[in-house]
Each structure stands twice: as C-alpha cells, then as structure tokens.
Write a protein that holds these residues in place. Structure first.
Motif, PDB file in Angstrom:
ATOM      1  N   TYR A  49       0.869  -1.170   0.000  1.00 41.11           N
ATOM      2  CA  TYR A  49       0.000   0.000   0.000  1.00 41.11           C
ATOM      3  C   TYR A  49       0.904   1.216   0.000  1.00 41.11           C
ATOM      4  O   TYR A  49       1.874   1.245   0.766  1.00 41.11           O
ATOM      5  CB  TYR A  49      -0.888   0.015   1.248  1.00 41.11           C
ATOM      6  CG  TYR A  49      -1.902   1.138   1.231  1.00 41.11           C
ATOM      7  CD1 TYR A  49      -3.149   0.951   0.661  1.00 41.11           C
ATOM      8  CD2 TYR A  49      -1.590   2.375   1.770  1.00 41.11           C
ATOM      9  CE1 TYR A  49      -4.068   1.978   0.626  1.00 41.11           C
ATOM     10  CE2 TYR A  49      -2.512   3.410   1.735  1.00 41.11           C
ATOM     11  CZ  TYR A  49      -3.746   3.201   1.167  1.00 41.11           C
ATOM     12  OH  TYR A  49      -4.658   4.218   1.131  1.00 41.11           O
ATOM     13  N   TYR A  50       0.589   2.163  -0.804  1.00 43.58           N
ATOM     14  CA  TYR A  50      -0.519   2.298  -1.722  1.00 43.58           C
ATOM     15  C   TYR A  50      -0.279   1.469  -3.002  1.00 43.58           C
ATOM     16  O   TYR A  50       0.879   1.176  -3.326  1.00 43.58           O
ATOM     17  CB  TYR A  50      -0.663   3.788  -2.098  1.00 43.58           C
ATOM     18  CG  TYR A  50       0.628   4.365  -2.606  1.00 43.58           C
ATOM     19  CD1 TYR A  50       1.576   4.854  -1.713  1.00 43.58           C
ATOM     20  CD2 TYR A  50       0.930   4.372  -3.978  1.00 43.58           C
ATOM     21  CE1 TYR A  50       2.783   5.356  -2.192  1.00 43.58           C
ATOM     22  CE2 TYR A  50       2.135   4.867  -4.440  1.00 43.58           C
ATOM     23  CZ  TYR A  50       3.045   5.357  -3.541  1.00 43.58           C
ATOM     24  OH  TYR A  50       4.252   5.841  -3.990  1.00 43.58           O
ATOM     25  N   PRO A  51      -1.348   1.158  -3.723  1.00 41.79           N
ATOM     26  CA  PRO A  51      -1.141   0.431  -4.967  1.00 41.79           C
ATOM     27  C   PRO A  51      -0.452   1.321  -6.002  1.00 41.79           C
ATOM     28  O   PRO A  51      -0.683   2.529  -6.041  1.00 41.79           O
ATOM     29  CB  PRO A  51      -2.562   0.081  -5.400  1.00 41.79           C
ATOM     30  CG  PRO A  51      -3.438   1.082  -4.737  1.00 41.79           C
ATOM     31  CD  PRO A  51      -2.755   1.439  -3.444  1.00 41.79           C
ATOM     32  N   ARG A  52       0.409   0.720  -6.795  1.00 45.08           N
ATOM     33  CA  ARG A  52       1.149   1.485  -7.817  1.00 45.08           C
ATOM     34  C   ARG A  52       1.469   0.567  -8.980  1.00 45.08           C
ATOM     35  O   ARG A  52       1.132  -0.605  -8.957  1.00 45.08           O
ATOM     36  CB  ARG A  52       2.402   2.114  -7.200  1.00 45.08           C
ATOM     37  CG  ARG A  52       3.380   1.078  -6.662  1.00 45.08           C
ATOM     38  CD  ARG A  52       4.284   1.648  -5.602  1.00 45.08           C
ATOM     39  NE  ARG A  52       3.666   1.471  -4.294  1.00 45.08           N
ATOM     40  CZ  ARG A  52       4.230   1.799  -3.150  1.00 45.08           C
ATOM     41  NH1 ARG A  52       5.414   2.343  -3.110  1.00 45.08           N
ATOM     42  NH2 ARG A  52       3.609   1.609  -2.003  1.00 45.08           N
ATOM     43  N   ALA A  91      -1.993   6.937  13.213  1.00 46.97           N
ATOM     44  CA  ALA A  91      -1.716   5.518  13.468  1.00 46.97           C
ATOM     45  C   ALA A  91      -1.281   4.796  12.199  1.00 46.97           C
ATOM     46  O   ALA A  91      -1.598   5.217  11.084  1.00 46.97           O
ATOM     47  CB  ALA A  91      -2.975   4.844  14.018  1.00 46.97           C
ATOM     48  N   TYR A  92      -0.568   3.720  12.419  1.00 49.85           N
ATOM     49  CA  TYR A  92      -0.392   2.714  11.380  1.00 49.85           C
ATOM     50  C   TYR A  92      -1.345   1.589  11.711  1.00 49.85           C
ATOM     51  O   TYR A  92      -1.370   1.105  12.854  1.00 49.85           O
ATOM     52  CB  TYR A  92       1.040   2.166  11.360  1.00 49.85           C
ATOM     53  CG  TYR A  92       1.974   2.936  10.474  1.00 49.85           C
ATOM     54  CD1 TYR A  92       1.910   2.800   9.093  1.00 49.85           C
ATOM     55  CD2 TYR A  92       2.942   3.769  11.014  1.00 49.85           C
ATOM     56  CE1 TYR A  92       2.771   3.511   8.265  1.00 49.85           C
ATOM     57  CE2 TYR A  92       3.807   4.475  10.195  1.00 49.85           C
ATOM     58  CZ  TYR A  92       3.715   4.337   8.826  1.00 49.85           C
ATOM     59  OH  TYR A  92       4.565   5.036   8.012  1.00 49.85           O
ATOM     60  N   VAL A  93      -2.163   1.219  10.743  1.00 46.95           N
ATOM     61  CA  VAL A  93      -2.984   0.024  10.918  1.00 46.95           C
ATOM     62  C   VAL A  93      -2.502  -1.014   9.908  1.00 46.95           C
ATOM     63  O   VAL A  93      -2.034  -0.672   8.822  1.00 46.95           O
ATOM     64  CB  VAL A  93      -4.502   0.286  10.735  1.00 46.95           C
ATOM     65  CG1 VAL A  93      -5.000   1.286  11.762  1.00 46.95           C
ATOM     66  CG2 VAL A  93      -4.830   0.732   9.325  1.00 46.95           C
ATOM     67  N   GLU A  94      -2.608  -2.270  10.306  1.00 41.58           N
ATOM     68  CA  GLU A  94      -2.216  -3.364   9.416  1.00 41.58           C
ATOM     69  C   GLU A  94      -3.483  -3.995   8.864  1.00 41.58           C
ATOM     70  O   GLU A  94      -4.314  -4.510   9.624  1.00 41.58           O
ATOM     71  CB  GLU A  94      -1.391  -4.394  10.191  1.00 41.58           C
ATOM     72  CG  GLU A  94      -0.823  -5.482   9.303  1.00 41.58           C
ATOM     73  CD  GLU A  94       0.163  -6.359  10.060  1.00 41.58           C
ATOM     74  OE1 GLU A  94       1.297  -5.908  10.283  1.00 41.58           O
ATOM     75  OE2 GLU A  94      -0.231  -7.473  10.432  1.00 41.58           O
ATOM     76  N   LEU A 102      -0.659   4.292   6.896  1.00 41.23           N
ATOM     77  CA  LEU A 102      -0.608   5.457   7.782  1.00 41.23           C
ATOM     78  C   LEU A 102      -1.951   6.152   7.676  1.00 41.23           C
ATOM     79  O   LEU A 102      -2.406   6.493   6.577  1.00 41.23           O
ATOM     80  CB  LEU A 102       0.518   6.395   7.363  1.00 41.23           C
ATOM     81  CG  LEU A 102       0.741   7.620   8.239  1.00 41.23           C
ATOM     82  CD1 LEU A 102       1.144   7.215   9.655  1.00 41.23           C
ATOM     83  CD2 LEU A 102       1.790   8.523   7.626  1.00 41.23           C
ATOM     84  N   THR A 103      -2.613   6.370   8.808  1.00 46.58           N
ATOM     85  CA  THR A 103      -3.982   6.876   8.783  1.00 46.58           C
ATOM     86  C   THR A 103      -4.274   7.618  10.084  1.00 46.58           C
ATOM     87  O   THR A 103      -3.388   7.821  10.906  1.00 46.58           O
ATOM     88  CB  THR A 103      -4.968   5.691   8.581  1.00 46.58           C
ATOM     89  OG1 THR A 103      -6.292   6.199   8.411  1.00 46.58           O
ATOM     90  CG2 THR A 103      -4.945   4.723   9.739  1.00 46.58           C
TER      91      THR A 103
END
Ligand code: ZN
Length: 138
Positions: A49-52, A91-94, A102-103
C-alpha cells in the motif's frame, strides 16, 4: 486560549480533497464506490500500500490491484492532544491482507486504542473531492 468554564467547540477538521492524477485516478474512483484498493505483486507475492504500477519490494511490474476487506489491527499509534482542531490520533494500521497504512483513528474513544486492537475502515468526505479512507476501532 480557553478560559476556565468555557465550553469547548466541537473539533471540526477540514479534509482536503486528494490530488488525483493518472496514476491515482483508479484508486480514487474505487474510493467513491467505498472500495479500498491495495497492490499485490504476482512476482514476489507481497501485498503493498498504496497500490502502484510496480512492486516496491522487487520492482516487478506484474502487480494487480485488489480490494481490501476493511478489517485491520492497530500496529502503532500516537495521540496528538494539542491541536487547534482538537485531539486526534495518527496511526499505522495493518490490513487483514498485510499492508500497513498510515492513517488517523477517528470516531472512537482514544482511551480504548491499543496495539493490536481491531480496527475497521471508514470513509470520510473530503472538501470537494473523493472520500478519504480512515479507520476506527471495530
Ligand atoms: Zn514484488
């Protein structure tokens, strides 16, 4: 500066519209349908993430974009108490699928946030653009 006894205004935070370009257009179109996309590499089998257009691990262009379930766990967080718009949590969420994002953790009791706590995707409207993905406690 607040005075003792002064009523606090509710925290209103403006969410700026995401910058859309040819590489991110597909991501934000999916966002408008409530779909969070992440990247998956068919060469090394790593999600990202992010998709690229290429894999950030092995640089292969054999990547595909997949839809995340929206289920996640809190990997790391920090509560910012001093802010002009009120406290917020970064936060970082998995994601259940593996990538970390990162959100901000929103719409939840900050005291209940913990490492490994279950979280889920929520979309917030931006100011004139596509909705933006955030997370809340599940
Ligand atoms: Zn790869």
């Amino acid at each position: 500066m607040s005075e003792p006894g002064e009523k606090k205004a509710p925290a209103v935070r403006k969410i700026f519209p995401p910058a859309v370009n040819t590489e991110t257009e597909r991501f934000w179109k999916a966002a408008e349908e409530g779909k969070l996309l992440y990247g998956y590499c068919l060469a090394c089998n790593e999600p990202h993430y992010y998709p690229r257009s290429f894999c950030p691990f092995c640089f292969s262009e054999r990547v595909e974009w997949r839809q995340a379930s929206g289920d996640a766990t809190v990997y790391a967080y920090s509560i910012m108490y001093r802010s002009p718009t009120g406290p917020y949590t970064i936060a970082y969420v998995e994601l259940a699928e593996g990538p970390r994002i990162l959100t901000n953790l929103v719409d939840c009791d900050f005291e209940k946030i913990a490492i490994d706590a279950a979280a889920k995707l929520v979309w917030k409207p931006s100011d004139g653009g596509a909705p933006v993905p955030f997370f809340t406690l599940a």
